[in-house]
Design a protein around this motif. Structure first.
Motif, PDB file in Angstrom:
ATOM      1  N   GLU A 242       0.687  -1.167  -0.184  1.00  0.00           N
ATOM      2  CA  GLU A 242       0.066  -0.166  -0.092  1.00  0.00           C
ATOM      3  C   GLU A 242       1.020   1.363   0.013  1.00  0.00           C
ATOM      4  O   GLU A 242       0.552   2.378  -0.501  1.00  0.00           O
ATOM      5  CB  GLU A 242      -1.101  -0.113   1.125  1.00  0.00           C
ATOM      6  N   LEU A 243       2.038   1.211   0.873  1.00  0.00           N
ATOM      7  CA  LEU A 243       2.944   2.523   0.782  1.00  0.00           C
ATOM      8  C   LEU A 243       3.589   2.717  -0.562  1.00  0.00           C
ATOM      9  O   LEU A 243       3.768   3.745  -0.984  1.00  0.00           O
ATOM     10  CB  LEU A 243       3.637   2.380   1.897  1.00  0.00           C
ATOM     11  N   LEU A 244       3.841   1.605  -1.182  1.00  0.00           N
ATOM     12  CA  LEU A 244       4.737   1.609  -2.623  1.00  0.00           C
ATOM     13  C   LEU A 244       3.633   2.392  -3.561  1.00  0.00           C
ATOM     14  O   LEU A 244       4.052   2.970  -4.338  1.00  0.00           O
ATOM     15  CB  LEU A 244       5.035   0.338  -2.959  1.00  0.00           C
ATOM     16  N   LYS A 245       2.298   1.809  -3.506  1.00  0.00           N
ATOM     17  CA  LYS A 245       1.331   2.374  -4.185  1.00  0.00           C
ATOM     18  C   LYS A 245       1.243   3.892  -4.130  1.00  0.00           C
ATOM     19  O   LYS A 245       1.103   4.518  -5.133  1.00  0.00           O
ATOM     20  CB  LYS A 245      -0.122   1.550  -4.155  1.00  0.00           C
ATOM     21  N   THR A 246       1.186   4.123  -2.843  1.00  0.00           N
ATOM     22  CA  THR A 246       0.842   5.759  -2.587  1.00  0.00           C
ATOM     23  C   THR A 246       2.280   6.418  -3.185  1.00  0.00           C
ATOM     24  O   THR A 246       1.938   7.544  -3.648  1.00  0.00           O
ATOM     25  CB  THR A 246       0.760   5.820  -1.305  1.00  0.00           C
ATOM     26  N   ALA A 247       3.409   5.900  -2.731  1.00  0.00           N
ATOM     27  CA  ALA A 247       4.388   6.481  -3.327  1.00  0.00           C
ATOM     28  C   ALA A 247       4.771   6.595  -4.877  1.00  0.00           C
ATOM     29  O   ALA A 247       5.029   7.632  -5.478  1.00  0.00           O
ATOM     30  CB  ALA A 247       5.679   5.707  -2.966  1.00  0.00           C
ATOM     31  N   LYS A 248       4.278   5.632  -5.386  1.00  0.00           N
ATOM     32  CA  LYS A 248       4.336   5.603  -7.029  1.00  0.00           C
ATOM     33  C   LYS A 248       3.274   6.502  -7.625  1.00  0.00           C
ATOM     34  O   LYS A 248       3.504   7.441  -8.538  1.00  0.00           O
ATOM     35  CB  LYS A 248       3.852   4.240  -7.545  1.00  0.00           C
ATOM     36  N   ASP A 249       1.962   6.694  -7.001  1.00  0.00           N
ATOM     37  CA  ASP A 249       1.002   7.812  -7.356  1.00  0.00           C
ATOM     38  C   ASP A 249       1.525   9.235  -6.987  1.00  0.00           C
ATOM     39  O   ASP A 249       1.200  10.093  -8.081  1.00  0.00           O
ATOM     40  CB  ASP A 249      -0.246   7.423  -6.351  1.00  0.00           C
ATOM     41  N   GLU A 250       2.253   9.453  -6.126  1.00  0.00           N
ATOM     42  CA  GLU A 250       2.552  10.667  -5.586  1.00  0.00           C
ATOM     43  C   GLU A 250       3.705  11.181  -6.415  1.00  0.00           C
ATOM     44  O   GLU A 250       3.885  12.219  -6.702  1.00  0.00           O
ATOM     45  CB  GLU A 250       2.900  10.750  -3.943  1.00  0.00           C
ATOM     46  N   CYS A 251       4.609  10.272  -6.819  1.00  0.00           N
ATOM     47  CA  CYS A 251       5.839  10.589  -7.679  1.00  0.00           C
ATOM     48  C   CYS A 251       5.214  10.979  -9.047  1.00  0.00           C
ATOM     49  O   CYS A 251       5.718  11.922  -9.647  1.00  0.00           O
ATOM     50  CB  CYS A 251       6.683   9.212  -8.076  1.00  0.00           C
ATOM     51  N   ASN A 252       4.007  10.336  -9.587  1.00  0.00           N
ATOM     52  CA  ASN A 252       3.597  10.682 -10.656  1.00  0.00           C
ATOM     53  C   ASN A 252       2.901  11.888 -10.773  1.00  0.00           C
ATOM     54  O   ASN A 252       3.118  12.841 -11.663  1.00  0.00           O
ATOM     55  CB  ASN A 252       2.482   9.578 -11.211  1.00  0.00           C
ATOM     56  N   SER A 253       2.215  12.343  -9.573  1.00  0.00           N
ATOM     57  CA  SER A 253       1.544  13.753  -9.282  1.00  0.00           C
ATOM     58  C   SER A 253       2.720  14.700  -9.282  1.00  0.00           C
ATOM     59  O   SER A 253       2.512  15.825  -9.948  1.00  0.00           O
ATOM     60  CB  SER A 253       0.733  13.666  -8.203  1.00  0.00           C
ATOM     61  N   ALA A 254       3.698  14.291  -8.558  1.00  0.00           N
ATOM     62  CA  ALA A 254       4.862  15.437  -8.536  1.00  0.00           C
ATOM     63  C   ALA A 254       5.584  15.663  -9.746  1.00  0.00           C
ATOM     64  O   ALA A 254       5.936  16.925 -10.085  1.00  0.00           O
ATOM     65  CB  ALA A 254       5.731  14.977  -7.398  1.00  0.00           C
ATOM     66  N   SER A 255       5.525  14.875 -10.682  1.00  0.00           N
ATOM     67  CA  SER A 255       6.329  14.837 -11.878  1.00  0.00           C
ATOM     68  C   SER A 255       5.565  15.792 -12.786  1.00  0.00           C
ATOM     69  O   SER A 255       5.836  16.798 -13.504  1.00  0.00           O
ATOM     70  CB  SER A 255       6.384  13.656 -12.577  1.00  0.00           C
ATOM     71  N   THR A 256       4.061  15.524 -12.740  1.00  0.00           N
ATOM     72  CA  THR A 256       3.144  16.323 -13.522  1.00  0.00           C
ATOM     73  C   THR A 256       3.323  17.867 -12.948  1.00  0.00           C
ATOM     74  O   THR A 256       3.704  18.756 -13.794  1.00  0.00           O
ATOM     75  CB  THR A 256       1.835  15.979 -13.263  1.00  0.00           C
ATOM     76  N   THR A 257       3.269  18.357 -11.587  1.00  0.00           N
ATOM     77  CA  THR A 257       3.218  19.623 -11.396  1.00  0.00           C
ATOM     78  C   THR A 257       4.521  20.182 -11.532  1.00  0.00           C
ATOM     79  O   THR A 257       4.697  21.597 -11.777  1.00  0.00           O
ATOM     80  CB  THR A 257       2.883  19.575  -9.837  1.00  0.00           C
ATOM     81  N   GLU A 258       5.718  19.367 -11.440  1.00  0.00           N
ATOM     82  CA  GLU A 258       7.225  19.738 -11.750  1.00  0.00           C
ATOM     83  C   GLU A 258       7.396  20.138 -13.161  1.00  0.00           C
ATOM     84  O   GLU A 258       7.903  21.288 -13.409  1.00  0.00           O
ATOM     85  CB  GLU A 258       7.947  18.829 -11.646  1.00  0.00           C
ATOM     86  N   PHE A 259       6.484  19.428 -14.010  1.00  0.00           N
ATOM     87  CA  PHE A 259       6.514  19.682 -15.548  1.00  0.00           C
ATOM     88  C   PHE A 259       5.826  21.241 -15.520  1.00  0.00           C
ATOM     89  O   PHE A 259       6.142  22.050 -16.228  1.00  0.00           O
ATOM     90  CB  PHE A 259       5.831  18.584 -16.450  1.00  0.00           C
TER      91      PHE A 259
END
Length: 292
Positions: free
Chosen positions: A124-141
């Motif tokens: 569950e924690l890995l899923k959360t980390a994966k999703d938040e990395c995806n979200s952070a990458s989008t906002t970084e772009f």
């Protein structure tokens, strides 16, 4: 150990309490009927506890306190008396051997259950980390292609959140790796040798160094590594689930073997318990007081 004399005394208290309550109800009915002829008495009865009502409340309180005590004493008496009967029987030696086998099975059952829960938590924690990395990458772009201060703030928040999630995921994987057993029995051969790879995959690569600045490339790589770790973890979860199922069956089998020896002795003890002290007989002797 609870003696038969103590059990009889408690039985007498229960009997007296069961006699006192109907009498108190009868007194309350009579008192209520008598008060119907006095408006003043009826008015006072609305605001004050009458003697008969007080007596009934005391009887009910006594019973409410007595019954849990009786149930506890009953269980103690049945368990201790049954075990004493077994200790004096020809079944004593084999019973002690089976108790030891059950305790070993219980330890392994608890261990496999703990590993399974750790793996589920890590997933569950890995899923959360994966999703938040995806979200952070989008906002970084978005931060790169706009001049909005609001986007910059949001990007910093998302990146910080992704870093925290990665840290929690790594901690969960490390706890899982620490809990994994050494190969000691045939059942352990079903578990992978490279359990630590899950943790190493996320820590040896500076991509997920949570103390470093995370840019888009690093966030994307972190997301990819989380996906890879999730794939490995899913395989491990299947193996841990199978192991726990096997441990559960072994634990229950050992318990059922004990039950077959215990039941005749439990029934023998139950025959000597007063009727008003009888509750549901224990299914097993060794699990009394344990959490389900």
């Amino acid at each position: 150990m609870i003696t038969a004399t103590e059990l009889q005394e408690l039985s007498r208290q229960v009997e007296n309490a069961n006699i006192a309550r109907p009498l108190a109800v009868k007194e309350l009915v009579k008192e209520t009927r008598d008060r119907q002829f006095s408006l003043w008495a009826l008015f006072i009865g609305l605001f004050r506890e009458t003697p008969a009502r007080k007596k009934l409340n005391e009887c009910e309180l006594h019973l409410n306190l007595l019954l849990p005590k009786c149930r506890s004493i009953f269980l103690q008496y049945v368990v201790m008396s049954s075990l004493e009967e077994i200790s004096k029987s020809p079944d004593c030696e084999i019973y002690q051997h089976l108790v030891n086998c059950w305790k070993e099975a219980q330890i392994k059952y608890n261990e496999s259950g703990r590993r399974l829960k750790l793996a589920e938590n890590a997933r569950e924690l890995l899923k959360t980390a994966k999703d938040e990395c995806n979200s952070a990458s989008t906002t970084e772009f978005l931060d790169m292609v706009t001049t909005s201060k609001a986007i910059s703030i949001l990007s910093a928040i998302d990146t910080s959140s992704a870093s925290s999630s990665l840290k929690r995921a790594m901690g969960a994987l490390k706890r899982l790796a620490d809990e994994m057993p050494a190969r000691q029995s045939p059942i352990d051969s079903n578990l992978p040798d490279d359990t630590l790879d899950l943790f190493v995959d996320l820590t040896i690569n500076p991509v997920i160094d949570i103390l470093s600045w995370l840019n888009i490339e690093k966030l994307d790589n972190a997301e990819v590594q989380c996906s890879k770790a999730l794939k490995k973890l899913q395989t491990l979860l299947g193996q841990l689930g199978a192991e726990h199922d096997l441990r559960t069956k072994d634990y229950q089998s050992q318990l059922d073997t004990l039950k077959r020896i215990e039941q005749p002795y439990i029934k023998k003890v139950m025959r000597h318990i007063p009727e008003n002290m009888k509750f549901k007989e224990p299914e097993y002797l060794q699990t009394i007081g344990m959490n389900p």
